[in-house]
Design an enzyme around this catalytic site. Sequence first.
Site, short mmCIF file in Angstrom:
data_model
loop_
_atom_site.label_atom_id
_atom_site.label_comp_id
_atom_site.label_asym_id
_atom_site.label_seq_id
_atom_site.Cartn_x
_atom_site.Cartn_y
_atom_site.Cartn_z
N CYS A 284 -1.48 -4.55 -3.21
CA CYS A 284 -0.14 -4.85 -2.71
C CYS A 284 0.44 -3.60 -2.05
CB CYS A 284 0.78 -5.27 -3.85
SG CYS A 284 0.16 -6.63 -4.80
N CYS B 153 -3.76 -8.96 -6.18
CA CYS B 153 -2.53 -8.96 -5.40
C CYS B 153 -1.67 -10.10 -5.95
CB CYS B 153 -2.87 -9.17 -3.92
SG CYS B 153 -1.62 -8.50 -2.83
N CYS C 42 4.05 -5.71 -7.16
CA CYS C 42 2.62 -5.68 -7.38
C CYS C 42 2.36 -5.95 -8.85
CB CYS C 42 2.06 -4.32 -6.97
SG CYS C 42 0.33 -4.40 -6.56
#
Length: 162
Positions: free
Chosen positions: A79, A7, A87
Amino acid sequence: MNVLFLCTGNSCRSLISEALFNHLAPAGWRALSAGSQPTGKLNERALALLQRKGIPTEGYYSKSWEGLPVTPDIVVTVCASAAGETCPAYLGPVLRTHWGVEDPSHVTGTDDEIAAAFERAYAILRARIEAFLALPLDALQGDRAAFKAALDRIGTIATVVA
């Protein structure tokens, strides 16, 4: 096999994924987590949630994807592109999939509303990780296209906490 949950901040969703995967995974499978722009600290609510669920959190920390101790075999981005997050795209010869989950650390409201957002994110991640671990992993390791298709399908699993 090493699975990297990736992430941006590596403080909440990727941490939950790493700890949960390592708690549930069979021998020979290991999760790591990292961020493209790590916050440098773990989200306190995420840590408390994991502890309430009986999932160990010792040794986890917010880290960059640069300098990982191993090269991952699989990268799962968590994400939530719907939330307008950027992301990260992991660059490397790995199997990649996207399991977008809304970031509960961005939820505002009452304590109950924020807690519910963390429970929702946990439930979705747990359902997806359990589905991953239920796959015929030995068979899929030899068929990258089938493995990717299965992982991509898992990324569509949504769970609602009552």
